[in-house]
Design an enzyme around this catalytic site. Structure first.
Site, PDB file in Angstrom:
ATOM      1  N   ASP A  13     -71.098  20.426 -65.917  1.00  5.91           N
ATOM      2  CA  ASP A  13     -70.096  19.285 -65.634  1.00  5.91           C
ATOM      3  C   ASP A  13     -70.423  17.911 -66.255  1.00  5.91           C
ATOM      4  O   ASP A  13     -70.301  16.956 -65.552  1.00  5.91           O
ATOM      5  CB  ASP A  13     -70.416  19.199 -63.919  1.00  5.91           C
ATOM      6  CG  ASP A  13     -70.449  20.408 -63.438  1.00  5.91           C
ATOM      7  OD1 ASP A  13     -69.459  21.104 -63.492  1.00  5.91           O
ATOM      8  OD2 ASP A  13     -71.332  20.731 -62.573  1.00  5.91           O
ATOM      9  N   LYS A  16     -67.044  18.328 -70.300  1.00 10.83           N
ATOM     10  CA  LYS A  16     -66.576  19.142 -71.459  1.00 10.83           C
ATOM     11  C   LYS A  16     -64.995  19.101 -71.683  1.00 10.83           C
ATOM     12  O   LYS A  16     -64.701  18.950 -72.697  1.00 10.83           O
ATOM     13  CB  LYS A  16     -67.152  20.347 -71.651  1.00 10.83           C
ATOM     14  CG  LYS A  16     -68.884  20.366 -71.635  1.00 10.83           C
ATOM     15  CD  LYS A  16     -69.337  21.592 -71.559  1.00 10.83           C
ATOM     16  CE  LYS A  16     -69.124  22.400 -70.448  1.00 10.83           C
ATOM     17  NZ  LYS A  16     -70.165  21.774 -69.374  1.00 10.83           N
ATOM     18  N   GLY A  40     -65.439  25.218 -64.275  1.00  5.94           N
ATOM     19  CA  GLY A  40     -64.272  24.384 -63.868  1.00  5.94           C
ATOM     20  C   GLY A  40     -64.235  23.180 -64.842  1.00  5.94           C
ATOM     21  O   GLY A  40     -65.111  22.142 -64.638  1.00  5.94           O
TER      22      GLY A  40
END
Ligand code: IMP
Length: 428
Positions: A13, A16, A40
């Site tokens: 997280d 990226k 995600g």
């Protein structure tokens, strides 16, 4: 440079998606090489948010090839959901290529990920429950079902029958769970296979041809170094290799063919799930970081644990992945802080540690050594060059580069594509 790897340096997280999206503008091919729908990525294009999980971020660029490599734990249900969602928003899907060697996530993987992790009680990892660990376990146990099997009707029916018999036994014996239905899964997965067949190919051959032709290839890591199965805070890790070396095994492109490695460094730290996190702030500072940074999981919506930047972790990631440049993300989230801290070392029983301790017992007890920086207390979102950044922000970045030993390549000052300062012009 023609081949670039993007890798997370912390616990995932790091933002990226935004950097991959930025670099994907220049790439001919974007490749996922590990992980699966546990990832995600949020990418914002012209104010529109796209939440991608399995799909390579290059999908938002017309004409680029988007490769799901052999190292990915491939969930056909999620892939098709994403494809449908993107097609409904007018995105062209013709560039998708799926490795025939990728392992397939099946319903029993998802189920066992959930109940298996809960069954660990206090020792639970806090997985995303997407079946990633159990899918890789089957691969390593040499009973996995691959995409080449999925698209072969006869082979899939046979392999599913064998595997399900075993899984149903395990479900009953370990968790007293009712059996899963063979016909239902078969029908569901035959439907997926019919829709996905046109996109499946030998991506190893394809990628090596593209490398030989001098095409610009971006390898998009999911998760991050501290979640790597070998290099992370084991056992609180994911089941794949997010480090740059993961490209060789997860995409079939040799290490010597990788030209540049970009490490994504969030300007502070977050972690989801369990496990040690030395710079965690279980206080008002941590709450402020969470609220300013909207630090809630894309996939699970869980509130993320928050803390100051741990430069020791980033230095470690730099060594393992051979990081050439840091891309510092979310610097703007610190705009309103009076002071900002950076961990530059750990103390354990009064001694300064040089390395990240392997033992979780030790890591849980280390005391971070902080340096404190005055906050810049102004919005940096409109800055478009390094020179425009406030001096206090530059001081923080300069020290980050010193402590980690990694040059500054990119600074992200907001979620949109244009809210990006490119310091190193030679990444691609
Ligand atoms: P798994 O990957 O679902 O097996 O979860 C293992 C650990 O990795 C858990 O702590 C998850 O929260 C963490 N994890 C997996 N994917 C991500 C991600 O994309 N970002 C942050 N943490 C992740």
């Amino acid at each position: 440079m023609a081949t670039v790897v993007v890798t997370g340096t912390q616990w995932g997280d790091e933002g990226k998606g935004k950097i991959v999206d930025y670099l994907a503008q220049q790439a001919d091919v974007v490749v996922r090489f590990q992980g699966g729908s546990n990832a995600g990525h949020t990418v914002t294009v012209d104010g529109e948010e796209y939440k991608l999980r399995l799909m390579p971020s290059g999908i938002l660029y017309k004409g680029s090839l988007c490769v799901v490599g052999n190292g990915v734990a491939f969930d056909p249900m999620i892939m098709l959901e994403e494809m449908d969602g993107l097609a409904a928003r007018g995105i062209d899907l013709s560039g998708i290529r799926i490795s025939n060697r990728a392992h397939v996530v099946l319903p029993y993987h998802r189920l066992m990920d959930g109940i298996g992790d809960e069954a660990r009680g206090k020792g639970k990892i806090g997985t995303t429950k997407r079946g990633i660990g159990p899918c890789y376990m089957d691969r390593d146990n040499r009973i996995g079902i691959r995409v080449c099997d999925l698209i072969d009707k006869e082979e899939f029916a046979k392999r599913l029958k064998e595997n399900l018999a075993l899984k149903n036994k395990e479900l009953k014996a370990l968790y007293d769970h009712e059996p899963l239905d063979y016909d239902e899964i078969l029908k569901e997965y035959e439907g997926y296979a019919d829709r996905l067949r046109p996109y499946v190919c030998d991506t190893i051959a394809l990628l090596n041809e593209e490398v030989a032709a001098g095409k610009k290839i971006l390898f998009e890591g999911a998760q991050a170094t501290m979640l790597d199965i070998d290099y992370g805070t084991y056992p609180y890790v994911t089941a794949s290799h997010p480090i740059s070396g993961g490209v060789a095994v997860g995409a079939g492109v040799a290490p010597k063919k990788i030209d540049k490695v970009v490490g994504i460094v969030k300007a502070y730290c977050t972690r989801v799930g369990e496990g040690p996190f030395p710079t965690e702030q279980l206080n008002a500072i941590g709450d402020k970081i969470r609220e300013e940074g909207h630090e809630y999981g894309v996939v699970t919506k869980r509130p993320r644990r928050t803390g100051w930047l741990d430069a020791c972790v980033v230095r470690y990631a730099g060594l393992i992945s051979g990081i050439d440049y840091m891309a510092v993300t979310r610097l703007d989230i610190l705009d309103s802080f009076d002071e900002i801290k950076m961990c530059v070392g750990y103390k354990y029983k009064g001694e300064l540690l040089k390395e990240i301790p392997a033992s979780l017992k030790v890591l849980a007890q280390v005391e971070p050594v902080y340096e404190t920086f005055p906050g810049w207390k102004t919005s940096i979102t409109k800055c478009r060059s390094y020179e425009e950044l406030p001096e206090k922000a530059k001081a923080y970045l300069t020290r980050m580069a010193e402590v980690t030993g990694i040059a500054l390549g990119i600074v992200s000052v907001g979620p949109n594509r244009d809210e990006t300062i490119v310091v190193a012009k030679d990444i691609f």
